[in-house]
Structures are given as structure tokens and as C-alpha cells.
Design a protein around this motif. Structure first.
Motif, short mmCIF file in Angstrom:
data_model
loop_
_atom_site.label_atom_id
_atom_site.label_comp_id
_atom_site.label_asym_id
_atom_site.label_seq_id
_atom_site.Cartn_x
_atom_site.Cartn_y
_atom_site.Cartn_z
N PRO A 84 0.81 -1.21 0.00
CA PRO A 84 0.00 0.00 0.00
C PRO A 84 0.85 1.27 0.00
CG PRO A 84 -0.03 -1.02 2.17
CD PRO A 84 0.67 -1.98 1.25
N VAL A 85 0.39 2.28 -0.72
CA VAL A 85 1.11 3.54 -0.86
C VAL A 85 0.13 4.69 -0.63
CG1 VAL A 85 2.32 5.06 -2.46
CG2 VAL A 85 2.82 2.61 -2.46
N GLY A 86 0.54 5.66 0.15
CA GLY A 86 -0.27 6.86 0.35
C GLY A 86 -0.05 7.85 -0.76
N PHE A 87 -1.11 8.56 -1.15
CA PHE A 87 -0.98 9.53 -2.23
C PHE A 87 -1.76 10.80 -1.91
CE2 PHE A 87 -4.89 7.28 -3.34
CZ PHE A 87 -5.73 8.31 -3.72
N THR A 88 -1.34 11.88 -2.52
CA THR A 88 -2.08 13.14 -2.51
C THR A 88 -2.22 13.57 -3.96
OG1 THR A 88 -1.23 13.80 -0.34
CG2 THR A 88 -2.12 15.54 -1.74
N ARG A 89 -3.43 13.74 -4.40
CA ARG A 89 -3.70 14.11 -5.80
C ARG A 89 -4.23 15.53 -5.86
NH1 ARG A 89 -6.36 9.76 -7.17
NH2 ARG A 89 -8.45 10.61 -6.75
N VAL A 90 -3.51 16.40 -6.58
CA VAL A 90 -3.88 17.80 -6.71
C VAL A 90 -4.13 18.10 -8.18
CG1 VAL A 90 -3.21 20.19 -6.26
CG2 VAL A 90 -2.43 18.37 -4.72
N LEU A 91 -5.36 18.47 -8.51
CA LEU A 91 -5.75 18.78 -9.88
C LEU A 91 -5.33 17.68 -10.86
CD1 LEU A 91 -4.84 22.59 -9.98
CD2 LEU A 91 -7.09 21.55 -9.58
N GLY A 92 -5.51 16.43 -10.41
CA GLY A 92 -5.23 15.28 -11.26
C GLY A 92 -3.82 14.75 -11.21
N LYS A 93 -2.88 15.46 -10.60
CA LYS A 93 -1.49 15.01 -10.51
C LYS A 93 -1.23 14.41 -9.12
CE LYS A 93 3.30 16.45 -11.28
NZ LYS A 93 3.52 15.32 -12.20
N SER A 94 -0.74 13.17 -9.10
CA SER A 94 -0.55 12.45 -7.84
C SER A 94 0.87 12.54 -7.33
CB SER A 94 -0.94 10.98 -8.01
OG SER A 94 -2.33 10.83 -8.23
N PHE A 95 1.00 12.57 -6.01
CA PHE A 95 2.30 12.59 -5.34
C PHE A 95 2.31 11.50 -4.26
CE2 PHE A 95 1.17 16.83 -6.74
CZ PHE A 95 2.32 17.26 -7.41
N ASN A 96 3.44 10.84 -4.12
CA ASN A 96 3.58 9.81 -3.09
C ASN A 96 3.80 10.49 -1.74
OD1 ASN A 96 4.52 7.79 -1.30
ND2 ASN A 96 5.31 6.57 -3.00
N THR A 97 2.86 10.32 -0.82
CA THR A 97 2.96 10.95 0.51
C THR A 97 2.84 9.91 1.61
OG1 THR A 97 0.59 11.48 0.36
CG2 THR A 97 2.14 13.21 -0.25
N THR A 98 3.31 8.70 1.33
CA THR A 98 3.26 7.61 2.30
C THR A 98 3.95 8.01 3.60
OG1 THR A 98 3.31 5.99 0.50
CG2 THR A 98 3.84 5.19 2.70
N GLY A 99 3.29 7.71 4.71
CA GLY A 99 3.85 8.00 6.03
C GLY A 99 3.38 9.32 6.60
N VAL A 100 2.83 10.19 5.74
CA VAL A 100 2.35 11.48 6.22
C VAL A 100 0.89 11.67 5.84
CG1 VAL A 100 2.69 13.98 6.19
CG2 VAL A 100 4.66 12.46 5.98
N LEU A 101 0.59 11.66 4.55
CA LEU A 101 -0.77 11.85 4.07
C LEU A 101 -1.23 10.60 3.32
CD1 LEU A 101 -0.52 15.51 2.66
CD2 LEU A 101 -1.30 14.78 4.92
N GLY A 102 -2.45 10.18 3.60
CA GLY A 102 -3.03 9.03 2.90
C GLY A 102 -2.76 7.70 3.55
N LEU A 103 -1.56 7.49 4.03
CA LEU A 103 -1.19 6.24 4.69
C LEU A 103 -0.16 6.55 5.76
CD1 LEU A 103 -1.72 3.10 4.37
CD2 LEU A 103 0.52 3.03 3.26
N SER A 104 -0.54 6.36 7.02
CA SER A 104 0.36 6.65 8.13
C SER A 104 0.18 5.59 9.20
CB SER A 104 0.08 8.05 8.70
OG SER A 104 -1.28 8.17 9.07
#
Length: 294
Positions: A86-106
Motif C-alpha cells: 500500500p502507498v499513500g498519495f495526494t492528488r492535486v488537480l489530477g497530478k498524484s504525489f507519493n505521501t506515504t507516512g504522512v498523508l493518505g497512509l500513516s
């Protein structure tokens, strides 16, 4: 009355100082100090309980509606399964960023858990929408009452007109103020400089009113009583997005504010907002020099 007496006393004390000494002046009214610390406490609980509420559905949209049948998403925080786990992500205006450990999955009790904001950033730390709403609404009304009281007090004691409304001279000094701040060149005077007036005015007359207005728009009771309020703001989902963006601006303001306090001299700044007394540059300083941040 107490504030006026203290101001008069500070002026007479300043006149008796030897040349080159730094006068101690009465800068912050009692009512300004009370509302400042009330806001600080309210904002702390509003931020963390607001993130708790956001975690119930960590996605923002534009418009009135949301769901799979719409393409109006502007922000989404979540997690997804990948071959590596599993990987946490933050998607802004359609563009995704890996934010595992902080946002989405902690981590929650050392277990990776799908969660918008991590447990240390919410009140309560565990997922509890009901408690989050109770805390948020309580401090929201504290904020509203304090804001109205501050406006009334500011009109009575002259704080609004004297300290927060930029004048022609302030705008002419803006390039110099920006240059001095970039060089961390701080000066101490009784009055706010142009950047302070613009920053404080923006927060108090734009950001806070928008936060209050959009918060009311998302309230079912207010929505039933004033159904057209959501339409004026572009829909309930747009109001929620504006509310979130104003929160980010407030957090950014707080970070910059604290950095300026540290850079400009924390002891003098804290004394000003706790006791009202502030040590300024000697009277021999060139007129018109910008003052230190508070």
C-alpha cells in the motif's frame, strides 16, 4: 481608560530617557492582547478538529455535488495497493504525489493505516467524526464571538484606523519594507509597517471572514435558514474547498509570523503581546524607518 493612562505614562517616560536609550512604550491594547490569545487557542483546536472532520472524506470538489459521476475533484488524499504494498498519495488537480507516512497512509499503533491526515494532527487522534464536530463547532463560535468583539473594540479604541489601514505613505514604503525583511533588517517603532498592515489586514478582513462564512454555509441549520448562501459561494462543495484553502493560508501566516518573531527578537515581541509594553529604537533613529515584526 487604563490603556489611555498607560499610553500617557509611556510618553512621559520616553521624554525623560537619556540620549541613545531605547524607550519602553505601551503598544498593544489590553483588548488586543486578550483577543490575540483567545484566537490562538481557538485556532489550535479548530485546526486539529477540522482535520479530523476532513479525514471522514479527504477529498475536495468544486460545485454543489460530488461522487463518481462528476469530474470536479481538486484534491484527494488516500492510499492504493501496489505490487510493493500500500502507498499513500495526494492528488492535486489530477497530478498524484507519493505521501506515504504522512498523508493518505500513516502508522496507527505501528500499523500502516489509510488515513487522510495522521493521528498526531487530529483531535481526537483516533477517527471520531462526532467528537471532532463537537470540538470544532464549540471553538468556531468562540472564534466568531471573539472576532465580533475585536471589531467593536478596535473601532472604540482606534486600533483599526490607526494600526491596520494602509495609508499613502505606507504604500510608498512598501518596496523598502520588502527589501528590509528579505535582508532580515528589523527596526523597532511604535507603529506597524506596511507588510504588517497588509498581512494582518488580509487575515482579519479576508481570510477570517471567509472561513466563518464558508463554515456557516456547510452547517445544515444555516443552509436550511439561508439556502441561497451556498449558491453565492459557488455550491456547498466549493464552500468546503474555500474553507480548506483559507485554513492553509492561516497555517502559512502562522509559520511566517513565528519566524519573524524569532528573527526580530522573541523576548521583546512576547512582552508586547503579553504585557502591552514594547521597547523601540532610540528617538534618534531616522524617521519613517520600518518597525520590528510582532
Amino acid at each position: 481608560m487604563i490603556d489611555k493612562v498607560e499610553q500617557q505614562r509611556s510618553g512621559s517616560d520616553e521624554a525623560r530617557l537619556p540620549a541613545g536609550a531605547k524607550p519602553l512604550v505601551y503598544r498593544q491594547f489590553l483588548w488586543t492582547r486578550i483577543t490575540h490569545w483567545t484566537w490562538a487557542i481557538a485556532m489550535f483546536f479548530l485546526l486539529l478538529s477540522g482535520l479530523q472532520i476532513f479525514n471522514a472524506h479527504p477529498t475536495l470538489y468544486i460545485g454543489n455535488q460530488s461522487g463518481f459521476g462528476f469530474s470536479n475533484e481538486v484534491l484527494a488524499i488516500g492510499s492504493q495497493d501496489t505490487p510493493a504494498g500500500p502507498v499513500g498519495f495526494t492528488r492535486v488537480l489530477g497530478k498524484s504525489f507519493n505521501t506515504t507516512g504522512v498523508l493518505g497512509l500513516s502508522a496507527v499503533d505501528n500499523t500502516p493505516t489509510e488515513r487522510g491526515f495522521p493521528s498526531w494532527a487530529t483531535i481526537p487522534s483516533y477517527q471520531d467524526l462526532g467528537t471532532g464536530r463537537v470540538v470544532h463547532f464549540f471553538f468556531a463560535w468562540i472564534l466568531v464571538i471573539t472576532f465580533v468583539g475585536w471589531l467593536i473594540g478596535g473601532l472604540i479604541n482606534g486600533h483599526l484606523g490607526r494600526d491596520l489601514i494602509p495609508r499613502g505613505r505606507d504604500l510608498r514604503n512598501l518596496p523598502r519594507d520588502v527589501s528590509d525583511h528579505l535582508k532580515f533588517r528589523f527596526h523597532h517603532t511604535r507603529d506597524y509597517n506596511t507588510l504588517q498592515k497588509l498581512a494582518y489586514g488580509g487575515v482579519l478582513f479576508v481570510v477570517l471572514p471567509l472561513i466563518i462564512l464558508t463554515g456557516l454555509t456547510m452547517s445544515p441549520g444555516i443552509d436550511a435558514a439561508v439556502p441561497h448562501l451556498a449558491d453565492i459561494l459557488g455550491g456547498r462543495q466549493t464552500a468546503r474547498t474555500i474553507h480548506f484553502c483559507m485554513m492553509l493560508l492561516l497555517v502559512g501566516f502562522f509559520v511566517v509570523h513565528m519566524l519573524m518573531v524569532i528573527a526580530a527578537g522573541p523576548l521583546n515581541e512576547l512582552r508586547s503581546i503579553v504585557t502591552g509594553w514594547y521597547r523601540i529604537d532610540p528617538p534618534s533613529q531616522p524617521a519613517g524607518a520600518p518597525e520590528q515584526e510582532i
